[in-house]
Scaffold this motif. Structure first.
Motif, PDB file in Angstrom:
ATOM      1  N   VAL A  12       0.867  -1.179   0.000  1.00 13.08           N
ATOM      2  CA  VAL A  12       0.000   0.000   0.000  1.00 13.08           C
ATOM      3  C   VAL A  12       0.905   1.231   0.000  1.00 13.08           C
ATOM      4  N   LEU A  13       0.333   2.377  -0.311  1.00 11.48           N
ATOM      5  CA  LEU A  13       1.102   3.609  -0.273  1.00 11.48           C
ATOM      6  C   LEU A  13       1.539   3.925   1.150  1.00 11.48           C
ATOM      7  N   GLY A  14       2.707   4.571   1.270  1.00 10.32           N
ATOM      8  CA  GLY A  14       3.200   4.970   2.573  1.00 10.32           C
ATOM      9  C   GLY A  14       2.707   6.351   2.954  1.00 10.32           C
ATOM     10  N   THR A  15       3.486   7.039   3.781  1.00  3.37           N
ATOM     11  CA  THR A  15       3.058   8.347   4.274  1.00  3.37           C
ATOM     12  C   THR A  15       3.141   9.420   3.196  1.00  3.37           C
ATOM     13  N   THR A  16       3.925   9.176   2.154  1.00  5.02           N
ATOM     14  CA  THR A  16       3.946  10.065   0.991  1.00  5.02           C
ATOM     15  C   THR A  16       3.763   9.213  -0.253  1.00  5.02           C
ATOM     16  N   GLU A  17       3.422   9.865  -1.349  1.00  2.00           N
ATOM     17  CA  GLU A  17       3.034   9.134  -2.556  1.00  2.00           C
ATOM     18  C   GLU A  17       4.184   8.383  -3.222  1.00  2.00           C
ATOM     19  N   ASN A  18       5.430   8.662  -2.848  1.00  2.22           N
ATOM     20  CA  ASN A  18       6.564   7.961  -3.454  1.00  2.22           C
ATOM     21  C   ASN A  18       7.072   6.803  -2.590  1.00  2.22           C
ATOM     22  N   LEU A  19       6.368   6.517  -1.482  1.00  2.12           N
ATOM     23  CA  LEU A  19       6.762   5.446  -0.576  1.00  2.12           C
ATOM     24  C   LEU A  19       5.722   4.336  -0.552  1.00  2.12           C
ATOM     25  N   VAL A  20       6.189   3.103  -0.314  1.00  4.19           N
ATOM     26  CA  VAL A  20       5.266   1.971  -0.159  1.00  4.19           C
ATOM     27  C   VAL A  20       5.672   1.152   1.052  1.00  4.19           C
ATOM     28  N   LYS A  21       4.696   0.392   1.564  1.00  2.00           N
ATOM     29  CA  LYS A  21       4.958  -0.509   2.687  1.00  2.00           C
ATOM     30  C   LYS A  21       4.053  -1.719   2.535  1.00  2.00           C
ATOM     31  N   LYS A  22       4.375  -2.772   3.281  1.00  2.00           N
ATOM     32  CA  LYS A  22       3.591  -3.998   3.194  1.00  2.00           C
ATOM     33  C   LYS A  22       2.207  -3.768   3.783  1.00  2.00           C
ATOM     34  N   VAL A  23       1.205  -4.373   3.143  1.00  2.00           N
ATOM     35  CA  VAL A  23      -0.165  -4.272   3.633  1.00  2.00           C
ATOM     36  C   VAL A  23      -0.223  -4.792   5.072  1.00  2.00           C
ATOM     37  N   ASP A  24      -1.045  -4.138   5.903  1.00  2.00           N
ATOM     38  CA  ASP A  24      -1.213  -4.586   7.281  1.00  2.00           C
ATOM     39  C   ASP A  24      -2.652  -4.344   7.711  1.00  2.00           C
ATOM     40  N   SER A  25      -2.933  -4.501   8.992  1.00  2.00           N
ATOM     41  CA  SER A  25      -4.293  -4.387   9.501  1.00  2.00           C
ATOM     42  C   SER A  25      -4.904  -3.021   9.177  1.00  2.00           C
ATOM     43  N   GLY A  26      -6.076  -3.037   8.568  1.00  2.35           N
ATOM     44  CA  GLY A  26      -6.786  -1.817   8.249  1.00  2.35           C
ATOM     45  C   GLY A  26      -6.482  -1.260   6.879  1.00  2.35           C
TER      46      GLY A  26
END
Length: 207
Positions: free
Chosen positions: A42-56
């Protein structure tokens, strides 16, 4: 004499499965725990960052981490690394439960692995696999999937009646008439107060 298998070698998580049309975008890994090929992100705290999907965030998946050859590490992509994220195309992913070709792909609760139960995505399996195995996932512009149309809502209440419109202009009035009576035929001209004229025709009954 050399012998070659007619079957392709088994893929690996995050491997692009074929030459089908695909879309991949570059992002940077946001979190310390990093990412591995085949992860749903999913997208992170800014539009150029991503992180693994988690709860919610299961309903906000934008794609799958693509495998690019490099010196192995754990996690494969560390914080700050550049990663390619596929949103359209066919890609190998590890599944957390048995799936078959045609199943709708889901993000499983708790494990956040690919499966067929959990939060539905706009993707389906092109090739199935047993739990822990590698399936081929077909993504269809997954980052626009979660605006799927919901059920039709109930009809709203009737709105209030609008204000009454303004009264129209009064029509022109006749100021004078010229009539010509010829036996049973009547003709003439009416003069109006707006300086226009109107023709008059009619019949005359004698007797």
């Amino acid at each position: 004499m050399s012998w070659y298998s007619r079957e392709l070698d088994k893929g690996f998580a995050g491997m692009i499965a074929n030459t089908a049309i695909r879309n991949c975008d570059s992002y940077a890994v946001e979190e310390e725990k990093g990412l591995n090929p085949g992860d749903a992100v999913v997208l992170g705290t800014t539009e150029n960052l991503v992180k693994k999907v988690d709860s919610g965030s299961e309903s906000k998946v934008i794609g799958v981490v693509v495998h690019n050859h490099k010196e192995p590490s754990n996690p494969y992509y560390e914080k700050g690394d550049s990663v390619a994220i596929m949103s359209t195309g066919d890609i190998y992913v590890e599944v957390g439960e048995a799936v078959t070709a045609g199943d709708v792909a889901c993000i499983m609760a708790s494990s956040y692995k690919w499966g067929k139960t959990g939060t539905v995505t706009n993707a389906k399996y092109l090739k199935g696999a047993e739990s822990g195995g590698l399936a081929i996932l077909r993504l269809s512009n997954i980052n626009s999937t979660f605006s799927q149309q919901g059920e039709k809502g109930e009809k709203g209440d009737t709105g209030e009646q609008g204000p009454q419109g303004e009264k129209g202009d009064t029509g022109a009035k006749i100021t004078s008439m010229e009539l010509n009576i010829n036996n049973t035929t009547i003709t003439g001209t009416a003069h109006l107060d707006d300086e226009s004229t109107a023709s008059i025709t009619g019949t005359n009954t004698i007797g």
